[in-house]
Design a protein around this motif. Structure first.
Motif, PDB file in Angstrom:
ATOM      1  N   LEU A 102       0.915  -0.860   0.097  1.00  0.00           N
ATOM      2  CA  LEU A 102      -0.044   0.034  -0.092  1.00  0.00           C
ATOM      3  C   LEU A 102       0.669   1.432  -0.324  1.00  0.00           C
ATOM      4  CD1 LEU A 102      -3.434  -0.227   0.744  1.00  0.00           C
ATOM      5  CD2 LEU A 102      -2.623   0.941   2.436  1.00  0.00           C
ATOM      6  N   ILE A 103       0.957   2.018  -0.820  1.00  0.00           N
ATOM      7  CA  ILE A 103       1.207   3.633  -1.047  1.00  0.00           C
ATOM      8  C   ILE A 103       0.672   4.752  -0.124  1.00  0.00           C
ATOM      9  CG2 ILE A 103       2.796   3.066  -2.810  1.00  0.00           C
ATOM     10  CD1 ILE A 103       0.781   5.471  -4.596  1.00  0.00           C
ATOM     11  N   LEU A 104       0.851   5.637   0.391  1.00  0.00           N
ATOM     12  CA  LEU A 104       0.115   6.299   1.647  1.00  0.00           C
ATOM     13  C   LEU A 104       0.582   8.057   0.957  1.00  0.00           C
ATOM     14  CD1 LEU A 104       1.641   4.622   5.038  1.00  0.00           C
ATOM     15  CD2 LEU A 104      -0.797   3.997   3.738  1.00  0.00           C
ATOM     16  N   ASP A 105       0.593   8.018  -0.223  1.00  0.00           N
ATOM     17  CA  ASP A 105       1.334   9.203  -0.735  1.00  0.00           C
ATOM     18  C   ASP A 105       1.652   9.553  -2.008  1.00  0.00           C
ATOM     19  OD1 ASP A 105       1.498  11.919   1.032  1.00  0.00           O
ATOM     20  OD2 ASP A 105       3.320  11.718  -0.613  1.00  0.00           O
ATOM     21  N   GLU A 106       0.723  10.467  -3.166  1.00  0.00           N
ATOM     22  CA  GLU A 106       0.909  10.458  -4.044  1.00  0.00           C
ATOM     23  C   GLU A 106       2.499  10.451  -4.723  1.00  0.00           C
ATOM     24  OE1 GLU A 106      -2.760  13.158  -5.183  1.00  0.00           O
ATOM     25  OE2 GLU A 106      -0.711  14.503  -4.416  1.00  0.00           O
ATOM     26  N   SER A 107       3.376  10.962  -3.833  1.00  0.00           N
ATOM     27  CA  SER A 107       4.967  10.692  -4.155  1.00  0.00           C
ATOM     28  C   SER A 107       4.933   9.303  -4.995  1.00  0.00           C
ATOM     29  CB  SER A 107       5.612  11.407  -3.057  1.00  0.00           C
ATOM     30  OG  SER A 107       5.465  11.092  -1.683  1.00  0.00           O
ATOM     31  N   GLY A 108       4.116   7.845  -3.906  1.00  0.00           N
ATOM     32  CA  GLY A 108       4.542   7.556  -4.285  1.00  0.00           C
ATOM     33  C   GLY A 108       3.216   6.676  -5.845  1.00  0.00           C
ATOM     34  N   ILE A 109       3.502   7.235  -5.978  1.00  0.00           N
ATOM     35  CA  ILE A 109       2.715   7.017  -7.967  1.00  0.00           C
ATOM     36  C   ILE A 109       3.714   6.841  -8.788  1.00  0.00           C
ATOM     37  CG2 ILE A 109       1.045   8.004  -9.822  1.00  0.00           C
ATOM     38  CD1 ILE A 109      -0.153   9.202  -7.829  1.00  0.00           C
ATOM     39  N   GLN A 110       4.472   5.830  -8.971  1.00  0.00           N
ATOM     40  CA  GLN A 110       4.788   5.107  -9.846  1.00  0.00           C
ATOM     41  C   GLN A 110       4.144   5.931 -11.889  1.00  0.00           C
ATOM     42  OE1 GLN A 110       6.726   1.358 -10.221  1.00  0.00           O
ATOM     43  NE2 GLN A 110       5.681   1.220  -8.395  1.00  0.00           N
ATOM     44  N   ILE A 111       5.216   6.897 -12.507  1.00  0.00           N
ATOM     45  CA  ILE A 111       4.293   6.956 -13.580  1.00  0.00           C
ATOM     46  C   ILE A 111       5.384   6.215 -15.571  1.00  0.00           C
ATOM     47  CG2 ILE A 111       4.472   9.203 -15.634  1.00  0.00           C
ATOM     48  CD1 ILE A 111       3.342   9.107 -12.773  1.00  0.00           C
ATOM     49  N   LEU A 118       1.206   4.588 -13.177  1.00  0.00           N
ATOM     50  CA  LEU A 118       1.394   3.402 -13.810  1.00  0.00           C
ATOM     51  C   LEU A 118       0.302   2.543 -13.385  1.00  0.00           C
ATOM     52  CD1 LEU A 118       3.441   1.374 -15.254  1.00  0.00           C
ATOM     53  CD2 LEU A 118       4.901   1.285 -13.603  1.00  0.00           C
ATOM     54  N   TYR A 119       0.076   2.218 -12.532  1.00  0.00           N
ATOM     55  CA  TYR A 119      -1.808   0.950 -11.871  1.00  0.00           C
ATOM     56  C   TYR A 119      -2.759   1.888 -11.223  1.00  0.00           C
ATOM     57  CZ  TYR A 119       3.310  -1.135 -11.270  1.00  0.00           C
ATOM     58  OH  TYR A 119       3.957  -2.150 -11.465  1.00  0.00           O
ATOM     59  N   GLY A 120      -2.582   3.434 -12.153  1.00  0.00           N
ATOM     60  CA  GLY A 120      -4.040   3.108 -12.664  1.00  0.00           C
ATOM     61  C   GLY A 120      -4.028   4.426 -10.591  1.00  0.00           C
ATOM     62  N   GLU A 121      -3.411   5.090 -10.386  1.00  0.00           N
ATOM     63  CA  GLU A 121      -3.816   5.775  -9.132  1.00  0.00           C
ATOM     64  C   GLU A 121      -4.035   6.927  -9.178  1.00  0.00           C
ATOM     65  OE1 GLU A 121       0.257   3.090  -8.253  1.00  0.00           O
ATOM     66  OE2 GLU A 121       0.143   4.750 -10.157  1.00  0.00           O
ATOM     67  N   ILE A 122      -5.283   7.406  -8.680  1.00  0.00           N
ATOM     68  CA  ILE A 122      -6.394   7.891  -8.480  1.00  0.00           C
ATOM     69  C   ILE A 122      -5.606   9.219  -7.871  1.00  0.00           C
ATOM     70  CG2 ILE A 122      -8.088   9.089  -8.413  1.00  0.00           C
ATOM     71  CD1 ILE A 122      -9.128   6.796  -9.278  1.00  0.00           C
ATOM     72  N   SER A 123      -4.694  10.673  -7.916  1.00  0.00           N
ATOM     73  CA  SER A 123      -4.239  11.377  -6.952  1.00  0.00           C
ATOM     74  C   SER A 123      -5.666  12.262  -6.568  1.00  0.00           C
ATOM     75  CB  SER A 123      -3.692  12.228  -8.020  1.00  0.00           C
ATOM     76  OG  SER A 123      -2.739  12.086  -8.989  1.00  0.00           O
ATOM     77  N   ARG A 124      -5.323  12.934  -5.145  1.00  0.00           N
ATOM     78  CA  ARG A 124      -6.308  13.478  -4.755  1.00  0.00           C
ATOM     79  C   ARG A 124      -7.090  14.875  -5.925  1.00  0.00           C
ATOM     80  NH1 ARG A 124      -2.255  12.955  -1.300  1.00  0.00           N
ATOM     81  NH2 ARG A 124      -2.504  11.758   1.026  1.00  0.00           N
ATOM     82  N   ASP A 125      -8.013  15.137  -5.520  1.00  0.00           N
ATOM     83  CA  ASP A 125      -8.401  16.312  -6.675  1.00  0.00           C
ATOM     84  C   ASP A 125      -8.107  17.771  -5.881  1.00  0.00           C
ATOM     85  OD1 ASP A 125     -10.153  17.802  -8.166  1.00  0.00           O
ATOM     86  OD2 ASP A 125     -12.405  16.832  -7.915  1.00  0.00           O
TER      87      ASP A 125
END
Length: 221
Positions: A102-111, A118-125
């Motif tokens: 589990l990642i807990l922050d947007e800085s953990g989103i792989q692009i 890369l894995y369909g993570e949705i950033s905060r609006d």
């Protein structure tokens, strides 16, 4: 006069050997005392780090169960909390590994190469004013945050171990959240049935595991 002179010459003092032995004994005593004080300082530092790790562990655990943050964390881990149409065997190694954390922050989103998650993570609006956004963990894919022991232990640690962020605690702790599914049944829904989270806290300096805890985490009620 001669009697007084003979008396002075007959007085015995410490010999050179005795003086040398005294200095050696004193040196050993001082060295032992210094070693004892140093060990006490180490114990105090370790106890302080342990207390900070326990605080971090409980802080992360409480934060994950806080409903205002649950949806954000869920959006960052949609790939983790869904069941593949063709089953787990259809996933690549990287995808299986992603589903284990589990990642807990947007800085953990792989692009990916196109700049998409890369894995369909949705950033905060960001267009919605929800007050101050609280971040507990920051990620850095370069591996600069991690000690060599953690980098050598698993090449993927740099993606899934982040630095704990809290103003009341020094940035000396690292956080990893592992995901364990509770069932292999086809009707098992990780979002509603929940997953077990293993929250692990490491020393940023040494990479040593300081403490861990478990949480049954349900994204949807």
């Amino acid at each position: 006069m001669n009697y007084l002179k003979e008396t002075i010459l007959d007085e015995e003092g410490l010999s050179f050997i005795e003086i040398l032995a005294t200095m050696v004994i004193l040196g050993i005593a001082l060295l032992s005392l210094s070693s004892l004080m140093y060990q006490n300082f180490i114990v105090i530092d370790q106890n302080k780090l342990k207390e900070e790790a326990i605080f971090c562990r409980e802080d992360i655990k409480e934060w994950l169960t806080y409903r205002a943050q649950t949806q954000d964390v869920t959006n960052l881990n949609t790939f983790v909390l869904t069941t593949p149409k063709n089953g787990e065997s259809s996933l690549t190694e990287e995808q299986r590994i992603r589903r284990s954390y589990l990642i807990l922050d947007e800085s953990g989103i792989q692009i990916d190469s196109k700049g998409d998650a890369l894995y369909g993570e949705i950033s905060r609006d960001g267009s919605i004013d929800r007050g101050e956004i609280v971040s507990k963990v920051k990620y850095n894919f370069t591996g600069d945050l991690l000690p060599d022991s953690l980098l050598q232990e698993d090449e993927y640690n740099k993606y899934y171990i982040g630095e704990y962020v809290n103003q009341s605690v020094e940035n000396s702790l690292l956080v990893k959240v592992q995901v364990v599914r509770k069932s292999d049944r086809s009707d098992y829904n990780p979002r509603k049935d929940g997953v077990r989270l293993d929250i692990l806290i490491y020393s940023k300096e040494s990479g040593r595991l300081l403490t861990e805890t478990y949480l049954n985490w349900v994204a949807e009620y």
